[in-house]
Design a protein around this motif. Structure first.
Motif, PDB file in Angstrom:
ATOM      1  N   LYS A 252       0.680  -1.274   0.013  1.00 14.77           N
ATOM      2  CA  LYS A 252      -0.020  -0.033  -0.145  1.00 14.77           C
ATOM      3  C   LYS A 252       1.180   1.229  -0.058  1.00 14.77           C
ATOM      4  O   LYS A 252       1.758   1.321   0.635  1.00 14.77           O
ATOM      5  N   ALA A 253       0.543   2.382  -0.604  1.00 12.37           N
ATOM      6  CA  ALA A 253       1.337   3.498  -0.948  1.00 12.37           C
ATOM      7  C   ALA A 253       0.485   4.417  -1.535  1.00 12.37           C
ATOM      8  O   ALA A 253      -0.640   4.275  -2.187  1.00 12.37           O
ATOM      9  N   TYR A 254       0.988   5.977  -0.962  1.00 11.78           N
ATOM     10  CA  TYR A 254      -0.072   7.001  -1.911  1.00 11.78           C
ATOM     11  C   TYR A 254       0.859   7.225  -2.979  1.00 11.78           C
ATOM     12  O   TYR A 254       0.077   8.026  -3.913  1.00 11.78           O
ATOM     13  N   ASP A 255       1.937   6.838  -3.367  1.00  9.28           N
ATOM     14  CA  ASP A 255       2.589   7.124  -4.825  1.00  9.28           C
ATOM     15  C   ASP A 255       2.482   5.993  -5.525  1.00  9.28           C
ATOM     16  O   ASP A 255       3.295   4.892  -5.148  1.00  9.28           O
ATOM     17  N   HIS A 256       1.934   5.939  -6.596  1.00  3.09           N
ATOM     18  CA  HIS A 256       1.986   4.683  -7.305  1.00  3.09           C
ATOM     19  C   HIS A 256       3.104   4.257  -7.992  1.00  3.09           C
ATOM     20  O   HIS A 256       3.356   3.108  -8.356  1.00  3.09           O
ATOM     21  N   TYR A 257       4.300   5.214  -8.212  1.00  2.12           N
ATOM     22  CA  TYR A 257       5.435   5.091  -9.066  1.00  2.12           C
ATOM     23  C   TYR A 257       6.132   4.195  -7.948  1.00  2.12           C
ATOM     24  O   TYR A 257       6.777   3.311  -8.346  1.00  2.12           O
ATOM     25  N   LEU A 258       6.174   4.367  -6.806  1.00  2.00           N
ATOM     26  CA  LEU A 258       6.891   3.900  -5.492  1.00  2.00           C
ATOM     27  C   LEU A 258       6.158   2.353  -5.479  1.00  2.00           C
ATOM     28  O   LEU A 258       6.943   1.534  -5.089  1.00  2.00           O
ATOM     29  N   LEU A 259       4.977   2.376  -5.657  1.00  2.00           N
ATOM     30  CA  LEU A 259       4.199   1.129  -5.340  1.00  2.00           C
ATOM     31  C   LEU A 259       4.836   0.031  -6.641  1.00  2.00           C
ATOM     32  O   LEU A 259       5.075  -1.015  -6.418  1.00  2.00           O
ATOM     33  N   ASN A 260       4.712   0.566  -7.757  1.00  2.00           N
ATOM     34  CA  ASN A 260       5.187  -0.290  -9.057  1.00  2.00           C
ATOM     35  C   ASN A 260       6.584  -0.659  -8.863  1.00  2.00           C
ATOM     36  O   ASN A 260       6.958  -1.673  -9.291  1.00  2.00           O
ATOM     37  N   LEU A 261       7.477   0.409  -8.356  1.00  2.08           N
ATOM     38  CA  LEU A 261       8.905  -0.024  -8.306  1.00  2.08           C
ATOM     39  C   LEU A 261       9.061  -1.241  -7.284  1.00  2.08           C
ATOM     40  O   LEU A 261       9.868  -2.238  -7.682  1.00  2.08           O
ATOM     41  N   SER A 262       8.476  -1.062  -6.070  1.00  2.00           N
ATOM     42  CA  SER A 262       8.640  -2.208  -5.128  1.00  2.00           C
ATOM     43  C   SER A 262       7.947  -3.422  -5.602  1.00  2.00           C
ATOM     44  O   SER A 262       8.572  -4.454  -5.295  1.00  2.00           O
ATOM     45  N   CYS A 263       6.758  -3.386  -6.163  1.00  2.00           N
ATOM     46  CA  CYS A 263       6.246  -4.584  -6.952  1.00  2.00           C
ATOM     47  C   CYS A 263       7.214  -5.240  -7.939  1.00  2.00           C
ATOM     48  O   CYS A 263       7.372  -6.570  -7.721  1.00  2.00           O
ATOM     49  N   ASN A 264       7.843  -4.412  -8.601  1.00  2.00           N
ATOM     50  CA  ASN A 264       9.022  -5.050  -9.615  1.00  2.00           C
ATOM     51  C   ASN A 264      10.327  -5.579  -9.086  1.00  2.00           C
ATOM     52  O   ASN A 264      10.793  -6.682  -9.553  1.00  2.00           O
ATOM     53  N   THR A 265      10.660  -5.160  -7.791  1.00  2.00           N
ATOM     54  CA  THR A 265      11.952  -5.675  -7.054  1.00  2.00           C
ATOM     55  C   THR A 265      11.449  -7.018  -6.310  1.00  2.00           C
ATOM     56  O   THR A 265      12.186  -8.067  -6.262  1.00  2.00           O
TER      57      THR A 265
END
Length: 105
Positions: free
Chosen positions: A14-27
């Motif tokens: 869960k995140a407020y910034d979708h860019y950080l969420l996608n980055l952590s999903c990819n890692t």
């Protein structure tokens, strides 16, 4: 026919910034791929919107208001049949600040 209990790790992000969420999903997906685990996801969940209504002036003009909103983006990743190497590598991951992670075994 025998039924065996499937080992599964469910990771909720869960995140407020979708860019950080996608980055952590990819890692997380790249780390699980390196250990040959079966991955389902990331499955996007509905975005929660919280809207706040604020008066523009503290004394008069009740009709003049401003609206602010906070969006909470969420995703789920399931990892089936994880090995001990998979669990160790997931625990050592560096996830950016601002991303909330909930892991269920």
């Amino acid at each position: 026919m025998t039924t065996s209990k499937n080992n599964k790790i469910r990771i909720k992000l869960k995140a407020y910034d979708h860019y950080l969420l996608n980055l952590s999903c990819n890692t997380i997906i790249n780390t699980a791929d390196r250990t040959n685990a079966e991955i389902v996801g990331p499955v996007p969940l509905p975005t929660k919107r919280r809207i706040y209504c604020v008066l523009r002036s503290p004394h008069v003009d009740k009709d003049s208001r401003e609206h602010f909103e906070i969006r909470a983006h969420r995703k789920i990743i399931d990892i089936y049949e994880p090995s001990s190497q998979t669990i160790d590598s997931l625990m050592k991951l560096n996830i950016p600040a601002g991303v909330d992670i909930e892991v269920k075994l």
